[in-house]
Design a protein around this motif. Structure first.
Motif, short mmCIF file in Angstrom:
data_model
loop_
_atom_site.label_atom_id
_atom_site.label_comp_id
_atom_site.label_asym_id
_atom_site.label_seq_id
_atom_site.Cartn_x
_atom_site.Cartn_y
_atom_site.Cartn_z
N ALA A 77 35.13 2.56 -41.67
CA ALA A 77 34.24 1.65 -40.95
C ALA A 77 34.44 0.23 -41.43
CB ALA A 77 32.78 2.05 -41.14
N SER A 78 34.40 -0.72 -40.50
CA SER A 78 34.29 -2.13 -40.86
C SER A 78 32.81 -2.43 -41.06
CB SER A 78 34.85 -3.01 -39.75
OG SER A 78 36.21 -2.73 -39.53
N THR A 79 32.51 -3.53 -41.77
CA THR A 79 31.12 -3.95 -41.93
C THR A 79 31.00 -5.43 -41.59
OG1 THR A 79 31.20 -4.69 -44.25
CG2 THR A 79 30.91 -2.33 -43.87
N THR A 80 29.77 -5.87 -41.45
CA THR A 80 29.53 -7.27 -41.08
C THR A 80 29.97 -8.25 -42.14
OG1 THR A 80 27.27 -7.00 -41.94
CG2 THR A 80 27.59 -6.72 -39.55
N THR A 81 30.14 -7.78 -43.38
CA THR A 81 30.54 -8.68 -44.47
C THR A 81 31.88 -8.30 -45.08
OG1 THR A 81 29.30 -7.33 -46.05
CG2 THR A 81 28.15 -9.22 -45.08
N ASP A 82 32.53 -7.29 -44.54
CA ASP A 82 33.79 -6.75 -45.07
C ASP A 82 33.62 -6.08 -46.42
OD1 ASP A 82 35.09 -7.72 -42.81
OD2 ASP A 82 35.61 -9.62 -43.76
N ASP A 83 32.37 -5.85 -46.84
CA ASP A 83 32.12 -5.11 -48.08
C ASP A 83 30.90 -4.22 -47.89
OD1 ASP A 83 29.83 -6.70 -48.46
OD2 ASP A 83 30.84 -8.08 -49.81
N LEU A 197 43.63 1.68 -37.81
CA LEU A 197 42.73 1.97 -36.68
C LEU A 197 41.49 2.75 -37.12
CD1 LEU A 197 45.43 3.02 -34.02
CD2 LEU A 197 44.45 0.75 -34.44
N THR A 198 41.02 2.48 -38.32
CA THR A 198 39.85 3.18 -38.85
C THR A 198 38.71 2.24 -39.20
OG1 THR A 198 40.67 3.00 -41.13
CG2 THR A 198 41.30 4.98 -39.87
N GLY A 199 38.99 0.95 -39.31
CA GLY A 199 38.05 0.04 -39.93
C GLY A 199 38.12 0.21 -41.44
N GLY A 200 37.75 -0.84 -42.15
CA GLY A 200 37.80 -0.76 -43.61
C GLY A 200 36.95 -1.83 -44.25
N HIS A 201 36.44 -1.53 -45.43
CA HIS A 201 35.66 -2.51 -46.19
C HIS A 201 35.77 -2.20 -47.67
CE1 HIS A 201 32.75 0.80 -45.52
NE2 HIS A 201 32.19 0.40 -46.66
N LEU A 202 35.32 -3.15 -48.46
CA LEU A 202 35.39 -3.06 -49.91
C LEU A 202 34.11 -2.44 -50.46
CD1 LEU A 202 37.56 -4.17 -51.95
CD2 LEU A 202 36.07 -6.14 -52.26
N THR A 203 34.25 -1.47 -51.37
CA THR A 203 33.05 -0.88 -51.98
C THR A 203 32.91 -1.22 -53.46
OG1 THR A 203 34.18 1.21 -52.47
CG2 THR A 203 33.01 1.03 -50.36
N SER A 204 33.99 -1.61 -54.11
CA SER A 204 33.88 -2.07 -55.50
C SER A 204 35.02 -3.04 -55.79
CB SER A 204 33.92 -0.91 -56.49
OG SER A 204 35.22 -0.37 -56.59
N LEU A 205 34.73 -3.99 -56.71
CA LEU A 205 35.73 -4.99 -57.06
C LEU A 205 35.52 -5.41 -58.51
CD1 LEU A 205 38.01 -6.90 -56.00
CD2 LEU A 205 36.23 -8.59 -55.57
N ARG A 206 36.60 -5.36 -59.26
CA ARG A 206 36.57 -5.83 -60.65
C ARG A 206 37.77 -6.74 -60.88
NH1 ARG A 206 34.30 -5.34 -65.41
NH2 ARG A 206 35.54 -5.50 -67.32
N ARG A 207 37.50 -7.98 -61.29
CA ARG A 207 38.58 -8.91 -61.60
C ARG A 207 39.02 -8.67 -63.03
NH1 ARG A 207 37.78 -14.84 -59.54
NH2 ARG A 207 36.44 -15.15 -61.35
N THR A 208 40.29 -8.38 -63.20
CA THR A 208 40.81 -8.03 -64.53
C THR A 208 41.63 -9.15 -65.18
OG1 THR A 208 42.72 -6.97 -63.48
CG2 THR A 208 40.84 -5.56 -64.04
#
Length: 305
Positions: A77-83, A197-208
């Motif tokens: 799924a895509s989301t309104t904020t891409d996350d 063709l599925t939509g996509g979004h970010l669920t976690s992010l860590r800057r290393t």
């Protein structure tokens, strides 16, 4: 007495804004002069580079550094904020998710690697007509940002797993991203979903990593002792640029704004360091002549002993 002076690498906790971290460090350090070299979203964790005192001048040279991230991208799924903080815009059928083979995923990732054109997320901090894009979106305005060139030097798939999200099925993809400054990992998740063709979004992010500063250098806010955690200006500058080791006379002249004759340098910008280890300044070298671009008063250096 001079105030704190140096670079501080903080491990930003989840649900804190970068401004929250700056405010906390200002209180802990007892100074208002604290800046950062690029924000992290509240949901993100990891390396946040701060400059204190005169070392805020170094942040200019850190902001544009390349960066590395560990992230989880959810395909389905895509989301309104891409996350994950945004509202889903509808879920893909389970069969479509289960048809994503390792090769299809690898091919889609390959198209998002290298020098690419990327449209930033509409809820980014980019200014449009003098206002942040995310502020316009929250006010109900339509925001269309132009594509910009970025470099994704690594887009490594670390693991995949099918997950249930209510009645829907999604594929979580753990990745490592190394990229140029200005790259939006949320937008990579969005575009990976578009490609499959599925939509996509970010669920976690860590800057290393930010430039030469890695998560191993980062300190937790909960037990942060600013004085012991500060990286001296000379050490920070030397991690960014080649070192020009000065004599006492050269240090005095360069610090007073004079141009000095030096041996040929491999870089047009160097960290000019005095015999006692103090950062005299950032200097440009051309035709075997060095001149200061940013000066650092010696009196401020000694605070970090």
């Amino acid at each position: 007495m001079s105030g704190p002076n140096g670079i501080l690498i903080v491990d930003k906790p989840a649900d804190w804004t970068s401004h929250d971290v700056v405010a906390r460090v200002r209180r802990l350090a007892g100074t208002r002069k604290v800046g950062h070299a690029g924000t992290l979203d509240p949901m993100a964790t990891g390396v946040l580079v701060l400059g204190l005192g005169p070392s805020t001048r170094l942040l200019t040279y850190i902001v544009g550094s390349d960066k590395e991230y560990l992230a989880t991208m959810r395909l389905g799924a895509s989301t309104t904020t891409d996350d994950a903080e945004g509202e889903p815009l509808g879920w893909a059928p389970a069969g479509r998710i289960r048809s994503i083979t390792p090769q299809r995923l690898a091919d889609a990732v390959a198209h998002l690697t290298g020098d690419i054109q990327q449209v930033p997320s509409s809820v980014s901090a980019i200014k449009v007509d003098g206002k942040r894009a995310y502020a316009k979106v929250r006010a109900g305005e339509q925001v269309e940002l132009k594509a910009r060139g970025v470099t994704v030097s690594a887009f490594d798939i670390l693991a995949t797993r099918e997950v249930a999200v209510g009645d829907a099925v999604a594929l979580d993809v753990d990745v490592r991203i190394a990229c140029s400054s200005g790259t939006y990992v949320r937008a990579l998740a969005r575009d990976l979903g578009v490609a499959l063709l599925t939509g996509g979004h970010l669920t976690s992010l860590r800057r290393t990593r930010v430039g030469p500063f890695a998560e191993a250098d980062a300190r937790e806010l909960a037990d942060l002792d600013v004085a012991s955690a500060l990286i001296r200006p000379a050490a920070a500058a030397s991690a960014l640029f080649p070192v020009l080791q000065l004599t006492a006379e050269q240090a005095r002249d360069l610090g007073n704004g004079k141009r000095i004759a030096v041996a040929a340098a491999d870089s047009p910008m160097v960290a000019a360091v005095s015999p006692d280890g103090a950062l005299v300044g950032m200097a440009s070298v051309q035709d075997d002549v060095a001149r200061t671009v940013v000066n650092f008063p010696n009196a401020s250096e000694g605070e970090q002993g």
